[in-house]
Design a protein around this motif. Structure first.
Motif, PDB file in Angstrom:
ATOM      1  N   ARG A 320       0.839  -1.195   0.000  1.00  0.00           N
ATOM      2  CA  ARG A 320       0.000   0.000   0.000  1.00  0.00           C
ATOM      3  C   ARG A 320       0.878   1.249   0.000  1.00  0.00           C
ATOM      4  O   ARG A 320       1.977   1.272   0.558  1.00  0.00           O
ATOM      5  CB  ARG A 320      -0.910   0.023   1.239  1.00  0.00           C
ATOM      6  N   GLU A 321       0.341   2.319  -0.601  1.00  0.00           N
ATOM      7  CA  GLU A 321       1.058   3.583  -0.671  1.00  0.00           C
ATOM      8  C   GLU A 321       0.084   4.717  -0.423  1.00  0.00           C
ATOM      9  O   GLU A 321      -1.034   4.713  -0.947  1.00  0.00           O
ATOM     10  CB  GLU A 321       1.716   3.737  -2.040  1.00  0.00           C
ATOM     11  N   ALA A 322       0.486   5.684   0.404  1.00  0.00           N
ATOM     12  CA  ALA A 322      -0.385   6.817   0.714  1.00  0.00           C
ATOM     13  C   ALA A 322       0.454   8.097   0.791  1.00  0.00           C
ATOM     14  O   ALA A 322       1.557   8.103   1.362  1.00  0.00           O
ATOM     15  CB  ALA A 322      -1.115   6.582   2.036  1.00  0.00           C
ATOM     16  N   LYS A 323      -0.074   9.191   0.204  1.00  0.00           N
ATOM     17  CA  LYS A 323       0.564  10.492   0.267  1.00  0.00           C
ATOM     18  C   LYS A 323      -0.276  11.416   1.137  1.00  0.00           C
ATOM     19  O   LYS A 323      -1.504  11.419   1.041  1.00  0.00           O
ATOM     20  CB  LYS A 323       0.716  11.083  -1.136  1.00  0.00           C
ATOM     21  N   PHE A 324       0.396  12.201   1.965  1.00  0.00           N
ATOM     22  CA  PHE A 324      -0.320  13.075   2.893  1.00  0.00           C
ATOM     23  C   PHE A 324       0.587  14.235   3.258  1.00  0.00           C
ATOM     24  O   PHE A 324       1.703  14.350   2.775  1.00  0.00           O
ATOM     25  CB  PHE A 324      -0.745  12.291   4.139  1.00  0.00           C
ATOM     26  N   THR A 328       3.764  22.658   2.101  1.00  0.00           N
ATOM     27  CA  THR A 328       5.142  22.903   2.498  1.00  0.00           C
ATOM     28  C   THR A 328       5.839  21.649   3.009  1.00  0.00           C
ATOM     29  O   THR A 328       7.064  21.609   3.051  1.00  0.00           O
ATOM     30  CB  THR A 328       5.176  23.977   3.604  1.00  0.00           C
ATOM     31  N   GLU A 329       5.065  20.635   3.407  1.00  0.00           N
ATOM     32  CA  GLU A 329       5.659  19.409   3.923  1.00  0.00           C
ATOM     33  C   GLU A 329       4.824  18.223   3.403  1.00  0.00           C
ATOM     34  O   GLU A 329       3.872  17.786   4.028  1.00  0.00           O
ATOM     35  CB  GLU A 329       5.686  19.389   5.449  1.00  0.00           C
ATOM     36  N   ALA A 330       5.200  17.738   2.248  1.00  0.00           N
ATOM     37  CA  ALA A 330       4.499  16.618   1.613  1.00  0.00           C
ATOM     38  C   ALA A 330       5.250  15.326   1.920  1.00  0.00           C
ATOM     39  O   ALA A 330       6.480  15.254   1.729  1.00  0.00           O
ATOM     40  CB  ALA A 330       4.394  16.841   0.114  1.00  0.00           C
ATOM     41  N   LEU A 331       4.494  14.297   2.376  1.00  0.00           N
ATOM     42  CA  LEU A 331       5.099  13.038   2.794  1.00  0.00           C
ATOM     43  C   LEU A 331       4.427  11.879   2.050  1.00  0.00           C
ATOM     44  O   LEU A 331       3.301  11.979   1.569  1.00  0.00           O
ATOM     45  CB  LEU A 331       4.960  12.840   4.299  1.00  0.00           C
ATOM     46  N   GLN A 332       5.144  10.782   2.013  1.00  0.00           N
ATOM     47  CA  GLN A 332       4.608   9.559   1.407  1.00  0.00           C
ATOM     48  C   GLN A 332       4.982   8.371   2.281  1.00  0.00           C
ATOM     49  O   GLN A 332       6.137   8.215   2.676  1.00  0.00           O
ATOM     50  CB  GLN A 332       5.165   9.357  -0.010  1.00  0.00           C
ATOM     51  N   LEU A 333       3.965   7.533   2.584  1.00  0.00           N
ATOM     52  CA  LEU A 333       4.191   6.316   3.361  1.00  0.00           C
ATOM     53  C   LEU A 333       3.952   5.121   2.442  1.00  0.00           C
ATOM     54  O   LEU A 333       2.874   4.978   1.866  1.00  0.00           O
ATOM     55  CB  LEU A 333       3.245   6.250   4.565  1.00  0.00           C
ATOM     56  N   TRP A 386       8.380   2.587   4.628  1.00  0.00           N
ATOM     57  CA  TRP A 386       9.302   3.666   4.262  1.00  0.00           C
ATOM     58  C   TRP A 386       8.528   4.970   4.341  1.00  0.00           C
ATOM     59  O   TRP A 386       7.524   5.142   3.655  1.00  0.00           O
ATOM     60  CB  TRP A 386       9.836   3.479   2.833  1.00  0.00           C
ATOM     61  N   LEU A 387       9.013   5.889   5.148  1.00  0.00           N
ATOM     62  CA  LEU A 387       8.413   7.213   5.273  1.00  0.00           C
ATOM     63  C   LEU A 387       9.329   8.204   4.557  1.00  0.00           C
ATOM     64  O   LEU A 387      10.452   8.455   4.993  1.00  0.00           O
ATOM     65  CB  LEU A 387       8.227   7.604   6.741  1.00  0.00           C
ATOM     66  N   GLY A 388       8.833   8.734   3.429  1.00  0.00           N
ATOM     67  CA  GLY A 388       9.675   9.612   2.624  1.00  0.00           C
ATOM     68  C   GLY A 388       9.112  11.004   2.485  1.00  0.00           C
ATOM     69  O   GLY A 388       7.910  11.230   2.590  1.00  0.00           O
ATOM     70  N   GLU A 389      10.033  11.951   2.247  1.00  0.00           N
ATOM     71  CA  GLU A 389       9.656  13.342   2.024  1.00  0.00           C
ATOM     72  C   GLU A 389       9.632  13.615   0.530  1.00  0.00           C
ATOM     73  O   GLU A 389      10.564  13.267  -0.201  1.00  0.00           O
ATOM     74  CB  GLU A 389      10.663  14.265   2.712  1.00  0.00           C
ATOM     75  N   LEU A 390       8.529  14.222   0.048  1.00  0.00           N
ATOM     76  CA  LEU A 390       8.341  14.454  -1.375  1.00  0.00           C
ATOM     77  C   LEU A 390       8.904  15.818  -1.790  1.00  0.00           C
ATOM     78  O   LEU A 390       8.911  16.771  -1.007  1.00  0.00           O
ATOM     79  CB  LEU A 390       6.848  14.390  -1.732  1.00  0.00           C
ATOM     80  N   ASP A 391       9.347  15.881  -3.025  1.00  0.00           N
ATOM     81  CA  ASP A 391       9.842  17.138  -3.596  1.00  0.00           C
ATOM     82  C   ASP A 391       8.641  18.033  -3.915  1.00  0.00           C
ATOM     83  O   ASP A 391       7.762  17.651  -4.697  1.00  0.00           O
ATOM     84  CB  ASP A 391      10.634  16.843  -4.869  1.00  0.00           C
ATOM     85  N   ASN A 392       8.557  19.205  -3.283  1.00  0.00           N
ATOM     86  CA  ASN A 392       7.439  20.130  -3.508  1.00  0.00           C
ATOM     87  C   ASN A 392       7.857  21.379  -4.280  1.00  0.00           C
ATOM     88  O   ASN A 392       7.136  22.373  -4.296  1.00  0.00           O
ATOM     89  CB  ASN A 392       6.807  20.524  -2.173  1.00  0.00           C
ATOM     90  N   ASN A 405      14.387   9.942   2.678  1.00  0.00           N
ATOM     91  CA  ASN A 405      13.705   8.967   3.531  1.00  0.00           C
ATOM     92  C   ASN A 405      13.868   9.366   4.992  1.00  0.00           C
ATOM     93  O   ASN A 405      15.000   9.444   5.494  1.00  0.00           O
ATOM     94  CB  ASN A 405      14.265   7.563   3.308  1.00  0.00           C
ATOM     95  N   ARG A 406      12.761   9.625   5.627  1.00  0.00           N
ATOM     96  CA  ARG A 406      12.812  10.027   7.036  1.00  0.00           C
ATOM     97  C   ARG A 406      12.927   8.825   7.979  1.00  0.00           C
ATOM     98  O   ARG A 406      13.447   8.951   9.083  1.00  0.00           O
ATOM     99  CB  ARG A 406      11.554  10.803   7.387  1.00  0.00           C
ATOM    100  N   GLY A 407      12.403   7.692   7.574  1.00  0.00           N
ATOM    101  CA  GLY A 407      12.456   6.540   8.469  1.00  0.00           C
ATOM    102  C   GLY A 407      12.156   5.251   7.729  1.00  0.00           C
ATOM    103  O   GLY A 407      11.412   5.233   6.751  1.00  0.00           O
ATOM    104  N   VAL A 408      12.787   4.185   8.215  1.00  0.00           N
ATOM    105  CA  VAL A 408      12.576   2.852   7.651  1.00  0.00           C
ATOM    106  C   VAL A 408      12.412   1.880   8.811  1.00  0.00           C
ATOM    107  O   VAL A 408      13.153   1.949   9.797  1.00  0.00           O
ATOM    108  CB  VAL A 408      13.762   2.428   6.758  1.00  0.00           C
ATOM    109  N   GLY A 409      11.444   1.000   8.687  1.00  0.00           N
ATOM    110  CA  GLY A 409      11.236  -0.002   9.726  1.00  0.00           C
ATOM    111  C   GLY A 409      10.670  -1.272   9.127  1.00  0.00           C
ATOM    112  O   GLY A 409      10.140  -1.276   8.012  1.00  0.00           O
ATOM    113  N   SER A 410      10.778  -2.370   9.866  1.00  0.00           N
ATOM    114  CA  SER A 410      10.272  -3.642   9.355  1.00  0.00           C
ATOM    115  C   SER A 410       9.878  -4.539  10.515  1.00  0.00           C
ATOM    116  O   SER A 410      10.275  -4.316  11.664  1.00  0.00           O
ATOM    117  CB  SER A 410      11.330  -4.334   8.485  1.00  0.00           C
TER     118      SER A 410
END
Length: 615
Positions: A320-324, A328-333, A386-392, A405-410
């Motif tokens: 699954r992928e979600a953008k939120f 000024t601060e766009a993120l993607q999980l 994977w929690l990533g920061e998007l180019d705005n 990438n702000r954070g990675v976990g498993s």
């Protein structure tokens, strides 16, 4: 003559040579009633484009502007549509009364036709109601959930809770044989097909508490099912988007042998694909059962019941992928999944029963059954986020793409759980009429021996990793967040018995029925012995209104089964005791007719005291 004068003369001649036509208005009126001559309101009567409906007295008036043979369609949601044919002649007002027949397209009332069941304090349900009440599970339990005091947290499950009890506190009998369910299934979750095949049922009885001593040792309720003994041959094939059912029934030419055969295949993946949560979920359920009876002679009958089922679940989670975020601060999980879970439950039940009428007063029954189950829960699920920061930056060529990438976990879930059980029963039941003149004065008894052989193996672990660091409460180098492993096996014996007496008496035209009994149970695993006395009295006063009152009280003990006294590493708790419940129940049953329809009003006051409950 002018042209205009000739036109007028032609018009006058035409009028004189034409027949004179009068438009006559006919009135059709009458009353629409049912088979008991009770008027029916809101019946629709339609003739071509003209129509009307009946009033509260069942009366109608329909205006028709032509004579001759006409047909009027009469319809109502609760009655069969009818067409009446009438010849309208010179009479202005014609009276025509109509009688409609009730349709079968609505549910029968759940009423107790016989006082026998009302005195017992049980609800008798017509199994044909299931055909008129479509549900996702197509099981008889879906009707049970509609009764007062019954609840269920999952419409896909056949399990239900009665008056605050848990899901495993409910007894189920089919032709006097106790039915077991898979043991590894979590409470309240779906477990595939119900044991009970709706197309094979002849009667359903349900008690929500205060039941007799002849029923077993559980805390909440009893569902007592009887399968049919067909007198004619019949084949039923049912198909739907969820599966296929085949039922064959019949008997021999001399009516001594009867047989019921049922097979079902069902898959709910079509239904689950309509949900918001996505995944490759493939449940497949199938079962086969047969019930055969043979009348050896007028006093001796044999019966055979066999059941096999396999409920299999295969689950593969989707990525699954979600953008939120904000402008000024766009993120993607993004969550990635690998692996799958496969759960498989195979059960088999074989039972042989003999019923012997010694004489007009004494009946003896001997039954033997073997229940076998093999259950597996295997899964390996790897999840990674994977929690990533998007180019705005609007002018960037990587607009909307992950640039940091702000954070990675498993985490990883693993299980290899297996469970095997063999439960063998042999039990005897007896029924004796104490007096010929009073057939309701009877003595009943039973004795049952049960041996259980169970092998269980559990191996589960969970590993959680966050940014390269394992989260673990364990000090060893396994680096696991949670770990459970253990093997356990047991062979134990149970002995149980019951005795009860019931009778009907009449005191000043007031009918009274009572039932007094007790159960005895011993289990050699914890050397526990308990006695469960139970009592019920039913009173039908000599009133103009049809009331029956039931008062019952009793002790109900539920001896623990394997999962309740085994811990996560396989240790068995020999000090465990049976769960206990004391029931105090007062029921009232009022049956009456209103507008020609039977109604039943029931009320209940109950008190349950629970002791030694096992979490």
């Amino acid at each position: 003559m002018t042209k205009t004068t000739l036109t007028y003369i032609a018009l006058i001649l035409t009028l004189f040579n034409s027949p004179i036509v009068f438009c006559q208005n006919y009135i059709l009126q009458g009353t629409v009633s049912d088979a008991n001559n009770i008027p029916i309101e809101n019946v629709n009567l339609q003739y071509k484009t003209t129509g009307t409906i009946t009033n509260s007295q069942g009366q109608y008036i329909l205006n028709i502007k032509e004579k001759g043979d006409i047909s009027v369609i009469v319809s109502h949601i609760s009655y069969k549509t009818d067409t009446i044919y009438i010849t309208l002649k010179n009479k202005d007002i014609i009276r025509y009364d109509i009688q409609l027949t009730e349709t079968d397209n609505f549910l029968d009332n759940v009423n107790l036709v016989s006082d026998e069941y009302r005195f017992k304090g049980v609800t008798k349900i017509n199994p044909k109601n299931l055909e008129k009440l479509p549900t996702a599970t197509e099981s008889i339990e879906s009707i049970i959930k509609l009764l007062p005091g019954i609840s269920s947290s999952n419409e896909m499950s056949n399990q239900y809770s009665v008056r605050g009890g848990s899901y495993d506190e409910n007894l189920i009998y089919v032709n006097g044989i106790e039915i077991y369910k898979p043991f590894l299934v979590r409470n309240g979750e779906q477990e595939g097909l119900s044991f009970i095949n709706p197309n094979m049922i002849s009667s359903i009885e349900f008690s929500a508490g205060g039941f007799e001593a002849r029923f077993g040792d559980k805390l909440s309720s009893v569902l007592n099912i009887e399968y049919k003994q067909p007198k004619e041959r019949n084949t039923i094939i049912t198909t739907s988007a969820l599966g296929l059912q085949l039922n064959i029934e019949g008997n021999s030419s001399n009516y001594l042998l009867s047989y019921l055969i049922g097979a079902r295949i069902r898959s709910n993946d079509f239904l689950f694909n309509s949900l918001d949560t996505r995944g490759n979920y493939k449940p497949l359920f199938k079962d086969f059962q047969t019930y055969i009876t043979y009348q050896v002679n007028p006093d001796f009958k044999l019966s055979f019941l066999n059941y096999y089922s396999q409920n299999k679940y295969e689950m593969i989670p989707y990525t699954r992928e979600a953008k939120f975020g904000t402008v000024t601060e766009a993120l993607q999980l993004t969550i990635y999944f690998e692996g799958k879970e496969i759960d498989n439950y195979e059960t088999n039940l074989t039972a042989v029963s003999s019923n012997y009428n010694v004489n007009n007063k004494l009946t003896l029954k001997l039954t033997s059954s073997l229940f076998q189950t093999k259950e597996q829960e295997f899964y390996d699920i790897l999840g990674e986020y994977w929690l990533g920061e998007l180019d705005n930056n609007i002018g960037s060529e990587q607009l909307g793409e992950v640039i940091f990438n702000r954070g990675v976990g498993s985490y990883m879930n693993h299980a290899r759980n297996t469970f095997k059980a063999n439960v063998f029963n042999i039990y005897h039941d007896g029924h004796y009429l104490l007096t010929k003149n009073k057939p309701n004065c009877q003595l009943e008894w039973g004795l049952k021996y049960q041996i259980e052989n169970i092998n269980d193996e559990i191996r589960e672990w969970v590993m959680i990793d966050s940014a390269g660091y394992s989260i673990s409460p364990i000090t060893t180098n396994l680096n696991l967040y949670e770990f459970q492993s253990g093997n356990a096996s047991i062979t134990s014996n149970r002995i149980s018995s019951y005795v009860q007496i019931s009778n009907n008496i009449t005191v000043q035209k007031t009918k009274i029925q009572y039932n007094l009994g007790t159960r005895f149970n011993y289990w050699d695993f914890n050397s526990e012995t308990f006695i469960s006395p139970r009592f019920r009295i039913s009173i039908k006063p000599k009133w103009n209104k049809d009331f029956i009152f039931n008062v019952s009280c009793g002790s109900y003990n539920q001896s623990p089964f394997f999962k309740e006294f085994r811990d996560s590493v396989g240790h068995l708790n020999t000090d465990i005791k049976s769960q206990k419940s004391i029931h105090y129940v007062i029921n009232s049953d009022y049956q009456f007719e209103y507008l020609g329809r039977p109604f039943k009003f029931t009320s209940a006051i109950y008190y349950k005291k629970l002791l030694d409950i096992i979490p």
